[in-house]
Scaffold this motif. Structure first.
Motif, short mmCIF file in Angstrom:
data_model
loop_
_atom_site.label_atom_id
_atom_site.label_comp_id
_atom_site.label_asym_id
_atom_site.label_seq_id
_atom_site.Cartn_x
_atom_site.Cartn_y
_atom_site.Cartn_z
N ARG A 56 0.94 -0.96 -0.11
CA ARG A 56 -0.04 -0.15 0.32
C ARG A 56 0.66 1.65 -0.10
O ARG A 56 1.17 2.05 1.00
N PHE A 57 1.29 1.76 -1.41
CA PHE A 57 1.94 2.39 -1.11
C PHE A 57 2.13 4.14 -0.80
O PHE A 57 2.95 4.71 -0.70
N GLY A 58 0.89 4.01 -1.56
CA GLY A 58 0.64 5.90 -1.12
C GLY A 58 0.17 5.68 -0.36
O GLY A 58 0.43 7.09 0.10
N PHE A 96 11.72 5.53 -1.07
CA PHE A 96 11.40 4.11 -1.58
C PHE A 96 9.77 4.07 -1.72
O PHE A 96 9.27 3.05 -2.82
N ASP A 97 9.12 4.78 -1.01
CA ASP A 97 8.22 4.57 -1.68
C ASP A 97 7.44 5.27 -2.78
O ASP A 97 6.84 4.99 -3.60
N LEU A 98 7.56 6.71 -3.16
CA LEU A 98 7.89 7.85 -4.05
C LEU A 98 8.73 6.17 -5.72
O LEU A 98 7.31 6.51 -6.67
N SER A 99 9.68 5.56 -5.47
CA SER A 99 10.01 4.77 -6.42
C SER A 99 9.01 3.43 -6.68
O SER A 99 8.45 4.03 -7.98
N ASN A 100 7.68 3.35 -5.99
CA ASN A 100 7.26 2.15 -5.88
C ASN A 100 5.91 2.72 -6.39
O ASN A 100 5.13 2.02 -7.31
N LEU A 101 5.75 3.53 -6.07
CA LEU A 101 4.23 4.45 -7.00
C LEU A 101 5.14 5.52 -8.80
O LEU A 101 4.21 6.37 -9.22
#
Length: 193
Positions: A56-58, A96-101
């Motif tokens: 749940r990256f967002g 990391f989260d931004l990259s996954n998005l």
């Protein structure tokens, strides 16, 4: 409790506990951010980790960004390195989260900020902060690669490899695996450049 549940792969349950901690710590932080903000930031960090583990990256990014804001405020009043290193870690998580998005430009900006902080801290105490600097350089290389900026990616991974070679010479059990991963990435990038 949250970390134990997380270690067992029970991320949804861990998330419930961490959310309760956040609620309590938010109330406490309203009266004294410097005293209670670090605990709130830790809980938000844990929430982001649980959400990332659930894909749940967002939502994870929202928690990471809140953590960054709190730790930025704390780092401004910190005369030591604690809150600065916490901020760098939070920037890493946000990247990391931004990259996954798929938001690679923003991820790179967060990585660059983290590298800048680690560089300053490593100048003061390389034994403590060089491992983190190498890790951030490695991550920055990955984001640069995602943006097809391979020459810059190679420069970043080369710096990470040089640091990790020195670390591995001092403590091979602790750092050899990280060095091997960076060498593998460097080889892949070298073939492209």
């Amino acid at each position: 409790m949250c970390l134990h549940l997380s270690d067992l792969g029970r991320h949804e349950e861990a998330l419930e506990f961490v959310q309760e901690a956040i609620y309590i710590r938010e109330e406490l932080s309203e009266s004294n951010l410097y005293r209670f903000g670090p605990d709130l930031a830790d809980s938000l960090h844990n929430k982001g980790s649980q959400l990332s583990a659930l894909g749940r990256f967002g939502e994870a990014l929202e928690a990471s960004q809140r953590t960054v804001l709190i730790r930025e405020a704390l780092a401004k009043v910190d005369i030591g390195s604690r809150f600065k290193s916490d901020l760098a870690n939070s920037l890493h998580n946000a990247a990391f989260d931004l990259s996954n998005l798929g938001r690679h430009e923003e991820a790179l900006e967060a990585d660059q900020r983290a590298v800048s902080i680690w560089e300053a801290l490593a100048k003061e105490d390389p034994d403590i902060f060089n491992p983190d600097l190498a890790s951030s350089l490695h991550n920055m290389c990955v984001n640069l690669s995602d943006l097809d900026r391979y020459e810059e990616a190679f420069e970043a991974i080369l710096r990470a490899v040089l640091i990790r070679e020195a670390l591995s010479e001092e403590d091979p059990d602790r750092f050899s695996l990280d060095l091997a991963v960076s060498l593998q990435v460097m080889d892949r990038i070298r073939r492209i450049v």
